[in-house]
Design a protein around this motif. Structure first.
Motif, PDB file in Angstrom:
ATOM      1  N   GLN A  53       6.926   1.580  18.452  1.00 24.83           N
ATOM      2  CA  GLN A  53       6.245   1.757  19.915  1.00 24.83           C
ATOM      3  C   GLN A  53       4.694   2.108  19.826  1.00 24.83           C
ATOM      4  OE1 GLN A  53       7.749   1.509  22.842  1.00 24.83           O
ATOM      5  NE2 GLN A  53       5.667   1.775  23.870  1.00 24.83           N
ATOM      6  N   ALA A  54       4.211   2.602  18.680  1.00 17.54           N
ATOM      7  CA  ALA A  54       2.792   2.812  18.485  1.00 17.54           C
ATOM      8  C   ALA A  54       2.396   1.510  18.428  1.00 17.54           C
ATOM      9  CB  ALA A  54       2.537   3.592  17.263  1.00 17.54           C
ATOM     10  N   GLU A  55       2.920   0.380  17.497  1.00 21.03           N
ATOM     11  CA  GLU A  55       2.348  -0.817  17.266  1.00 21.03           C
ATOM     12  C   GLU A  55       2.103  -1.400  18.995  1.00 21.03           C
ATOM     13  OE1 GLU A  55       3.822  -3.500  14.243  1.00 21.03           O
ATOM     14  OE2 GLU A  55       5.327  -1.737  14.191  1.00 21.03           O
ATOM     15  N   ILE A  56       2.650  -1.277  19.594  1.00 21.04           N
ATOM     16  CA  ILE A  56       2.672  -1.757  20.975  1.00 21.04           C
ATOM     17  C   ILE A  56       1.487  -1.199  21.955  1.00 21.04           C
ATOM     18  CG2 ILE A  56       3.869  -2.345  23.253  1.00 21.04           C
ATOM     19  CD1 ILE A  56       6.401  -2.500  21.738  1.00 21.04           C
ATOM     20  N   SER A  57       1.568   0.304  21.640  1.00 17.92           N
ATOM     21  CA  SER A  57       0.768   0.821  22.783  1.00 17.92           C
ATOM     22  C   SER A  57      -0.671   1.570  22.189  1.00 17.92           C
ATOM     23  CB  SER A  57       1.256   2.239  22.925  1.00 17.92           C
ATOM     24  OG  SER A  57       1.542   2.989  21.849  1.00 17.92           O
ATOM     25  N   GLU A  58      -0.812   1.250  20.841  1.00 19.07           N
ATOM     26  CA  GLU A  58      -2.236   1.612  20.420  1.00 19.07           C
ATOM     27  C   GLU A  58      -3.202   0.341  20.053  1.00 19.07           C
ATOM     28  OE1 GLU A  58      -2.131   4.699  17.325  1.00 19.07           O
ATOM     29  OE2 GLU A  58      -0.580   5.480  18.276  1.00 19.07           O
ATOM     30  N   ALA A  59      -4.180   0.401  20.488  1.00 19.36           N
ATOM     31  CA  ALA A  59      -5.320  -0.779  20.257  1.00 19.36           C
ATOM     32  C   ALA A  59      -5.565  -0.647  18.835  1.00 19.36           C
ATOM     33  CB  ALA A  59      -6.377  -0.505  21.066  1.00 19.36           C
ATOM     34  N   LYS A  60      -5.673   0.355  18.001  1.00 17.50           N
ATOM     35  CA  LYS A  60      -5.945   0.224  16.419  1.00 17.50           C
ATOM     36  C   LYS A  60      -4.996   1.249  15.843  1.00 17.50           C
ATOM     37  CE  LYS A  60     -11.131  -0.351  17.278  1.00 17.50           C
ATOM     38  NZ  LYS A  60     -12.435   0.134  16.880  1.00 17.50           N
ATOM     39  N   LEU A  61      -4.473   0.801  14.627  1.00 16.73           N
ATOM     40  CA  LEU A  61      -3.640   1.595  14.028  1.00 16.73           C
ATOM     41  C   LEU A  61      -3.634   1.402  12.622  1.00 16.73           C
ATOM     42  CD1 LEU A  61      -1.168   3.654  14.596  1.00 16.73           C
ATOM     43  CD2 LEU A  61       0.335   1.515  14.640  1.00 16.73           C
ATOM     44  N   HIS A  62      -3.680   2.199  11.783  1.00 13.60           N
ATOM     45  CA  HIS A  62      -3.375   2.166  10.307  1.00 13.60           C
ATOM     46  C   HIS A  62      -2.345   3.035   9.720  1.00 13.60           C
ATOM     47  CE1 HIS A  62      -4.594   0.654   6.393  1.00 13.60           C
ATOM     48  NE2 HIS A  62      -4.779   1.784   5.815  1.00 13.60           N
ATOM     49  N   THR A  63      -1.318   2.675   9.551  1.00 12.82           N
ATOM     50  CA  THR A  63       0.006   3.654   9.156  1.00 12.82           C
ATOM     51  C   THR A  63       0.943   2.798   8.313  1.00 12.82           C
ATOM     52  OG1 THR A  63       1.297   5.300   9.867  1.00 12.82           O
ATOM     53  CG2 THR A  63       1.394   3.158  11.051  1.00 12.82           C
ATOM     54  N   LEU A 263       9.754  10.744 -11.104  1.00 10.76           N
ATOM     55  CA  LEU A 263       9.812  10.995 -12.707  1.00 10.76           C
ATOM     56  C   LEU A 263       8.935   9.723 -13.119  1.00 10.76           C
ATOM     57  CD1 LEU A 263      13.566  11.270 -13.177  1.00 10.76           C
ATOM     58  CD2 LEU A 263      11.771  13.066 -13.189  1.00 10.76           C
ATOM     59  N   PRO A 264       8.608   9.942 -14.355  1.00 12.78           N
ATOM     60  CA  PRO A 264       7.784   8.768 -15.102  1.00 12.78           C
ATOM     61  C   PRO A 264       8.293   7.664 -14.991  1.00 12.78           C
ATOM     62  CG  PRO A 264       7.570  11.176 -16.363  1.00 12.78           C
ATOM     63  CD  PRO A 264       8.434  11.384 -15.416  1.00 12.78           C
ATOM     64  N   GLY A 265       7.594   6.511 -14.728  1.00 14.36           N
ATOM     65  CA  GLY A 265       7.981   5.416 -14.497  1.00 14.36           C
ATOM     66  C   GLY A 265       8.885   5.057 -13.358  1.00 14.36           C
ATOM     67  N   HIS A 266       8.817   5.843 -12.475  1.00 12.83           N
ATOM     68  CA  HIS A 266       9.753   5.696 -11.255  1.00 12.83           C
ATOM     69  C   HIS A 266       8.846   5.311 -10.146  1.00 12.83           C
ATOM     70  CE1 HIS A 266      13.878   7.839 -11.953  1.00 12.83           C
ATOM     71  NE2 HIS A 266      13.209   7.370 -13.121  1.00 12.83           N
ATOM     72  N   ARG A 267       9.198   4.484  -9.194  1.00 12.51           N
ATOM     73  CA  ARG A 267       8.547   4.181  -8.160  1.00 12.51           C
ATOM     74  C   ARG A 267       9.168   4.610  -6.853  1.00 12.51           C
ATOM     75  NH1 ARG A 267      10.674   0.855  -4.287  1.00 12.51           N
ATOM     76  NH2 ARG A 267      12.287  -0.882  -4.988  1.00 12.51           N
ATOM     77  N   SER A 268       8.269   4.889  -5.606  1.00 10.99           N
ATOM     78  CA  SER A 268       8.840   5.375  -4.331  1.00 10.99           C
ATOM     79  C   SER A 268       9.476   4.390  -3.667  1.00 10.99           C
ATOM     80  CB  SER A 268       7.506   5.872  -3.587  1.00 10.99           C
ATOM     81  OG  SER A 268       6.790   4.741  -3.253  1.00 10.99           O
ATOM     82  N   ALA A 269       9.869   4.821  -2.419  1.00  9.60           N
ATOM     83  CA  ALA A 269      10.419   3.518  -1.433  1.00  9.60           C
ATOM     84  C   ALA A 269       9.173   2.630  -1.028  1.00  9.60           C
ATOM     85  CB  ALA A 269      11.127   4.186  -0.291  1.00  9.60           C
ATOM     86  N   LEU A 270       9.500   1.399  -0.517  1.00 12.28           N
ATOM     87  CA  LEU A 270       8.644   0.344  -0.153  1.00 12.28           C
ATOM     88  C   LEU A 270       8.307   0.700   1.368  1.00 12.28           C
ATOM     89  CD1 LEU A 270      10.310  -2.698  -1.447  1.00 12.28           C
ATOM     90  CD2 LEU A 270       7.827  -1.982  -1.933  1.00 12.28           C
ATOM     91  N   PHE A 271       7.214   0.595   1.670  1.00  6.65           N
ATOM     92  CA  PHE A 271       6.571   1.028   2.914  1.00  6.65           C
ATOM     93  C   PHE A 271       5.494  -0.436   3.442  1.00  6.65           C
ATOM     94  CE2 PHE A 271       7.180   5.136   1.239  1.00  6.65           C
ATOM     95  CZ  PHE A 271       7.855   5.793   2.220  1.00  6.65           C
ATOM     96  N   GLU A 272       5.968  -0.593   4.717  1.00  3.93           N
ATOM     97  CA  GLU A 272       5.219  -1.754   5.511  1.00  3.93           C
ATOM     98  C   GLU A 272       3.791  -1.477   6.021  1.00  3.93           C
ATOM     99  OE1 GLU A 272       5.380  -5.013   9.022  1.00  3.93           O
ATOM    100  OE2 GLU A 272       7.062  -3.344   8.520  1.00  3.93           O
ATOM    101  N   ILE A 273       2.729  -1.888   5.648  1.00  6.55           N
ATOM    102  CA  ILE A 273       1.407  -1.519   6.128  1.00  6.55           C
ATOM    103  C   ILE A 273       1.296  -1.905   7.412  1.00  6.55           C
ATOM    104  CG2 ILE A 273      -1.086  -1.490   5.573  1.00  6.55           C
ATOM    105  CD1 ILE A 273      -0.571  -1.953   2.688  1.00  6.55           C
ATOM    106  N   ILE A 274       0.883  -1.149   8.419  1.00  8.13           N
ATOM    107  CA  ILE A 274       0.900  -1.606   9.723  1.00  8.13           C
ATOM    108  C   ILE A 274      -0.763  -1.293  10.109  1.00  8.13           C
ATOM    109  CG2 ILE A 274       1.295  -1.088  12.459  1.00  8.13           C
ATOM    110  CD1 ILE A 274       3.592  -2.445  10.520  1.00  8.13           C
ATOM    111  N   SER A 275      -1.661  -2.499  10.028  1.00  6.47           N
ATOM    112  CA  SER A 275      -2.998  -2.335  10.252  1.00  6.47           C
ATOM    113  C   SER A 275      -3.274  -2.992  11.294  1.00  6.47           C
ATOM    114  CB  SER A 275      -3.706  -2.753   8.879  1.00  6.47           C
ATOM    115  OG  SER A 275      -5.095  -2.435   8.744  1.00  6.47           O
TER     116      SER A 275
END
Length: 387
Positions: A53-63, A263-275
């Protein structure tokens, strides 16, 4: 005397006191945000909808925007292929200065290429390019600055790394550069120049995707607060009509939200960059990211952000490949883990002051005496160079 240490000492106690106060305030805000982050993570569909919804309503967005993985997950280190190719590029530059006798710019790019599993030593190369005269000036005739030449350097890194991929290279192939994959962040640059650079990177990635070549951007000690923004959007979406007391405006970094979760060697979940920027550039690289704890053992957590093209993020086997290679490459520099391939490329590319002087002398020596437009160094620069 380079510093008046007695003068600095008179300010030191107050500085330390204020730093500790600010850190305590930041820790309190981070603790509150961590709770909100966990609440948002428990309803991923609602969280995703609020971002859309923010992608639709906001002119500028980085999240950040959740993808298909549980937000609080921690993914262990995958197996690394027995054979693969790794290419890294890093650059440095000489920025033209009006204080010098001759205004010139240079981009220096170091290249590292390893064929792992082959038993062969890595190939290294160095490309040094003088900028064309017209590239030294903006459209209004002023000299370009640090941001403009850094943008050109980032673009050259990507082009040169692509040019060094051959049909003989063993797949899978990973290319890595230092910093973000997208180039939007140099906001002081003229819009047309920025858009053209973004489009060039987009077109390069299109070719890489067709050839099955993976690219990644590695950000050491990142300061981004995309998860903070994501949670803020979610909270506002849940109570759009309520007047809430706004918290301290300072942003909490992603590293603070993910601290202690990997933990060491572990990664987080994946996130899409909305810019989202205005005007919209349809030819702009669509990216995703994850955080990686490159520490070798517990108690020494060190989180880096790894950016990958969105098409890579949709293929778990490719994400695993990037995860495994970058973690193990960082372990070569075990006391301060950082990808060895990037470190080696940086060592090659670094331009020192003595080399700056030598290049200037070489260029001046090729000019006729009393050439028009050539003047001595500024008096200020002359005295700065004196010991």
């Amino acid at each position: 005397m380079p510093l008046n240490y007695a003068s600095v000492e008179s300010f030191a106690s107050k500085f330390v006191e204020e730093s500790l106060r600010r850190q305590a305030e930041t820790n309190k805000i981070a603790a509150e945000l961590n709770t909100a982050f966990e609440q948002a993570a428990s309803v991923p569909d609602q969280l995703r909808q609020s971002i859309e919804q923010a992608e639709i309503s906001e002119a500028k967005l980085h999240t950040a925007k959740p993808m298909h993985e549980s937000l609080l997950s921690s993914f262990p280190l995958p197996q690394q292929p027995n054979q693969f190719t790794l290419l890294a590029a890093d650059g440095s530059q000489i920025v033209p200065s009006r204080h010098r006798a001759l205004q010139f710019g240079l981009i220096n790019v170091g290249l590292f290429k390893g064929s792992f599993g082959s038993g062969l030593p890595p190939d290294i190369d160095l490309i040094s390019e003088l900028l064309e005269v017209d590239q030294l000036f903006t459209s209004d005739g002023t000299l370009i600055g640090d941001d403009e030449i850094a943008l050109q350097r980032d673009l050259r890194e990507r082009i040169l790394i692509r040019d060094n991929i051959t049909s003989e290279d063993v797949h899978p192939i990973l290319t890595v550069t230092d910093g973000q994959l997208d180039l939007f962040y140099r906001s002081s640059i003229q819009a047309v120049t920025n858009r053209d650079a973004q489009s060039a990177v987009y077109q390069l990635d299109q070719r890489l995707e067709q050839e099955g070549v993976i690219s990644a951007g590695y950000i050491d000690k990142p300061g981004a607060a995309m998860l903070d923004k994501m949670v803020e959007i979610y909270q506002k979406a849940q109570s759009p009509s309520e007047q809430t007391v706004e918290r301290d405006k300072r942003q909490i970094s992603d590293r603070a939200l993910l601290a202690g979760r990997l933990l060491p060697g572990h990664r987080s979940a994946l996130f899409e960059i909305i810019s989202k920027r205005t005007p919209v550039n349809p030819q702009r690289l669509h990216c995703a990211f994850f955080y990686l704890n490159v520490a070798a053992e517990a108690g020494t957590e060190w989180l880096a952000r790894v950016e990958i093209p969105y098409w890579v993020a949709q293929k778990p086997q490719l994400v695993n490949f990037v995860h495994a290679v970058l973690y193990r490459d960082a372990q070569v520099l075990d006391s301060h883990p950082y990808p060895y391939s990037l470190h080696r490329a940086h060592e090659l590319a670094l331009v020192r002051q003595a080399e700056h002087e030598e290049i200037e002398h070489m260029l001046l020596s090729k000019l006729p005496q009393n050439a028009a437009g050539i003047s001595p160094r500024s008096n200020k620069d002359h005295w700065k160079g004196q010991k």
